[in-house]
Design an enzyme around this catalytic site. Sequence first.
Site, PDB file in Angstrom:
ATOM      1  NE  ARG A   1       3.570   2.526   8.992  1.00  0.00           N
ATOM      2  CZ  ARG A   1       3.388   2.476  10.314  1.00  0.00           C
ATOM      3  NH1 ARG A   1       4.403   2.241  11.096  1.00  0.00           N
ATOM      4  NH2 ARG A   1       2.186   2.681  10.827  1.00  0.00           N
TER       5      ARG A   1
ATOM      6  CB  SER B   1       1.214   5.224   7.426  1.00  0.00           C
ATOM      7  OG  SER B   1       1.069   3.910   7.898  1.00  0.00           O
TER       8      SER B   1
ATOM      9  CD  GLU C   1      -1.511   0.130   3.597  1.00  0.00           C
ATOM     10  OE1 GLU C   1      -2.158   1.194   3.586  1.00  0.00           O
ATOM     11  OE2 GLU C   1      -1.735  -0.781   4.409  1.00  0.00           O
TER      12      GLU C   1
ATOM     13  CB  SER D   1      -8.757   3.217   9.726  1.00  0.00           C
ATOM     14  OG  SER D   1      -9.437   2.881   8.563  1.00  0.00           O
TER      15      SER D   1
END
Lengths: 467, 754
Positions: free
Chosen positions: A301, A289, A232, A286
């Site tokens: 990340r 990141s 993703e 939701s």
Amino acid sequence: MDQAKSMVDKKGASRPFHVNNGQSQRGVNGHVAVAANGSCCSGGGGGSAFGSSTGPGGSSGGGGCTFDSMHYLHRGDDAECNGSPAKRCRLRRRTESVRRSRPPFPWFGMDIGGTLVKLVYFEPVDITAEEEQEEVENLKSIRRYLTSNVAYGKTGVRDVHLELRNLTMCGRTGNLHFIRFPTQAMPRFIQMGRDKNFSSLHTTLCATGGGAYKFENDFRSMADLELLKLDELDCLIRGLLYVDRVSFNGHPECYYFQNPADTESCVKKPCTLEDPFPMLLVNIGSGVSILAVYSENDYKRVTGTSLGGGTFLGLCCLLTGCETFEEALEMASKGDSTNVDKLVKDIYGGDYERFGLQGSAVASSFGHMMSQDKRDSISKEDLARATLVTITNNIGSIARMCAVNEKIERVVFVGNFLRINTVSMKLLAYAMDFWSKGQLRALFLEHEGYFGAVGALMELLKTTEDP
Amino acid sequence: MAECGRADSSSTTHTMDKSITLPPDEIFRNLENAKRFAIDIGGSLTKLAYYSTVQHKVAKVRSFDHLGDPLYEISEQEEVTARLHFIKFENAYIETCLDFIRDHLVNTGTKVIKATGGGAHKFKELIERKLGLKVDKEDEMTCLIRGCNFVLRNIPHEAFVYAKHADSEFRFQTTHPDIFPYLLVNIGSGVSIVKVESEDKFERIGGSSIGGGTFWGLGALLTKTKRFDELLQLASKGQHASVDMLVRDIYGGSYGSLGLTGDLIASSFGKSATADKGFSKEDMAKSLLHMISNDIGQLACLYAKLHNLSRVYFGGFFIRGHPVTMHTITYSINFFTKGEVQALFLRHEGYLGAIGAFLKGAEEDNPNQYSWGENYAGSSGLMSVSPEMNPMQRARSGTFDMLEMDRLERQLVNLPLLQDPSSYIPDTMDLTEDALAREYWLSCFEEALDGVVKRAVASQPDIPEAIERSEKFRQKYRHKLQTLRQQPFAYGSLTVRSLLDTREHCLNEFNFPDPYSKIKQRENDMALRYYQKAVKSLEQLSWEQRQFALVRGVLAGNVFDWGAKAVSDSLRPALLLQGPPHKCALFFVDNSGVDIILGVMPFVRELLSRGTEVVLASNSGPALNDVTNGELQILTERIAAMDPVIQAGLRDDRLTLVQSGSSSPCLDLSRLDKVLAMVVRERQTDLVIIEGMGRALHTNYYARLSCESLKTAVIKNSWLAERLGGKLFSVVFKYEVPPGKPSQEDSSAPSTPS
């Protein structure tokens, strides 16, 4: 369909650059459209190839068609597809596609998140008469269904205002449509894929987001569909850079808020994302990141937080009894969080000078709610607003710390939490500006939540190019 | 005695009855002499601090002008020492407490009370009216930091790491000699993150509005539960996975490429938007607790990283004594720093504000120039008010918690010869982590209690009420042992040393300053008679034989079963006197009587004869039958009168007596008298001898010094002997040479012969 589109165009023309101001957000997705497409169509070179008149005819009707009704609609198609002429037809289509090193239609990119499924669909508008004739019935019906509706079932929505028109992808010209529906509706969506005999189209379904993994088996066992699962974050970055590159129908995809410190004069300003690296990319779905992006393929990340859009909506539902994001935002727009939060001045009577804290700063989110009296007298709107402010400020604060730690000055906020959520965007813009003394700038993107899906679509076009 | 406070007031709990009868003489002790009040009023708890002077008996020895019998005079004199009192109680009792203070405060010239905390302004008028003192407000954060510096500096084992599932939940940290810099994360209703660089230099570098108030306020809204600790109780019973959206809810499993496991929370409360059924209060409270703890942990880590700080202390009412929040914060810190930063908590965290406010008011007395020690007898210990930690004390309200700190006569510092002061741990065995050993020693001390009581009474034969006091002592110490059985971590790491020290504190508390004084006197007297004879017979021996005999002599006071094997094995280290003489030897001595006079002194004599200077370090105050500095002064003079070598040593200042600064049978090399440290440095000490079970075995067995050292003891405890793989009366003779220094002899391995 024609009707719908012309309405869209008119609206678009009358308000060439529509900005959600947080007050008139309701119903923005189906009707209030958007995005300068009128001017783009008339001015752009490819505009003539695409117009409301060249859209596929024979609309099966306006909105309001549900997944369920669609599933009934295509019962007949299924039987037809199983016949041998269709099979031959499919075979030819496939060979042709390979020859042109281009995947067969339909072209989808899907991002299955924790709360929402984001779907982008490329509608080719340069279909030749021959193609039109050869197009199998169920492929045609998908195209018609998706492009002629703005709502699907009770919960599916096409964000018409985000549509990217007259786009050239893989040598084909078409429109990119942006559709979303709740992840909860995923089983019904898969069922629809089965009922429509989607697998017969032999398209590769590129999917990203956690749901690509979670629902992989369901797709396989229920609809005989194999997913091409994609990471993703890869998709997010690729999609974002792509959309920024192609621009939003001739307008910048990116914007920021001028004068974020002043609510009166704070205005949205378009800007370009030239030389975008390094950037801190904060994706608020939701959960959240946070990525440090140094180039299209070089990113990490940095961290994440579980206090995200899901937390805002979840808490709002529990505290106010609301049921949708739109409802929660609507309430929040009318509320006053200072009735819920304890401010510095509530504790110190004014500024806490020893530490340079302004009296108006929030000292304790929901701090007033420690008192029974205040709990008894608080309004739902105030609670919704406090929830929104709490979650937003927290994200702002973590993002800012990450930016400082990573030594990155450009902070880009994306994700569906920001959809129709000007309150949060302005708060984030303010937080970046204030705490960094103007060093950091918060940037936002028009297609806030769809980049993952776009990235997945691009993977589709990439993979089939080199078979 | 806080325990009584609890017992008495527990009957009135929850009713918040303000007319409760306090057992005040137990709680507000020494109020007659109290001065310099400070008060810290928080959201629910009030912390009161005052300074008082305590009169208690101390044993003194005084040499007679004439030689004869007895050797010296023993007297018990009244001495005044300074003590800091800190008391913590619920705000509901504030009025009762103020009344009591007013009634018992026999004037001290106090005009002002320092106040801090959010509730200070609310009760300002009440305090001024009741006490007639002017309330002088102090900045909350400044008080907090000052208090924090004070406890970190003065209380060993103040800071701990919390590990819920470990054998021992509390892992206490040795105090780093330099406490700065550190990060203090104070979680009150909001969160303040403060970087502390020195006593006066600190800065609020950040904070968050999501704190204890958010947990409380939001929790109350969600669960309709009013009280903060009830919310925590709910949370400890809940399952957050029904409310939170986990990574596995989105991915069906883990998000492998990012290393995010399926259990990880992707979105707090993420399921509550779509669930069609309600959630239990417990589950929501748990989810909220995780959300807030994780968020605070994450911010703390980001700030720690930005400012490159590795010591992060957490405090504030959100943390205070709650295992639930300590656990979630610890978890969060571990997760976000991958173990690089440890979450540290403080035993006396609740008192920091009051301590700081007090220090602000006491600046003219300059309390920071002294060393202070926690008084185990007068302090309640960690978790004394935490119901989940101590089921016996079910009362949550109406509990009083106390901390008392004694001003030490001497300023305490590190032994300069410690190889690495920051990693030095005095105690050989941590009973907090070793359940078997804990059980053994607790029983051991319990069984020995009768004997100690008898000894205490016998030491004051002419005082009729001694029996009554001795019974009070028995009760107090037994209660301490019981508390420690349940909460081994109450006073930091539980060790043989802390058990011994607690006993000494309790004896002092009931005015038994030196139960062994008479025995010591008798034994010293006896041993002195044999001194000359012993020295003469030693002188007649060959050099090698003499070395044997000297080593034997050092251990002689303790040794009954002196096998030939042991002697020959311990011979090797005895050769440490073979090479070129040492510049200066520091000798930590142990017992009175035969041990010091016939064992240590001839050894000292030999050292002096070799040209080695000797520093004899003995206890400042009495402990068991250990020789005190006062006694040793007299003994050495006596010996000097008989022995020209000793006499010359004293005269030429080559034999020096110093006090250790301790009144413990054990030895903490990180808290020694400043004078001792100075002498050691000046004389370029290159040999340290530590003698006796308490100093060389229970403590310092693993201590690493930067010079040659000898640790010697006879194991007089069969359980311990077995633990160490030997037999009763095994000899420990551990001669060590620090790495990189030439050894006197190749064989430097420690020998534990049996």
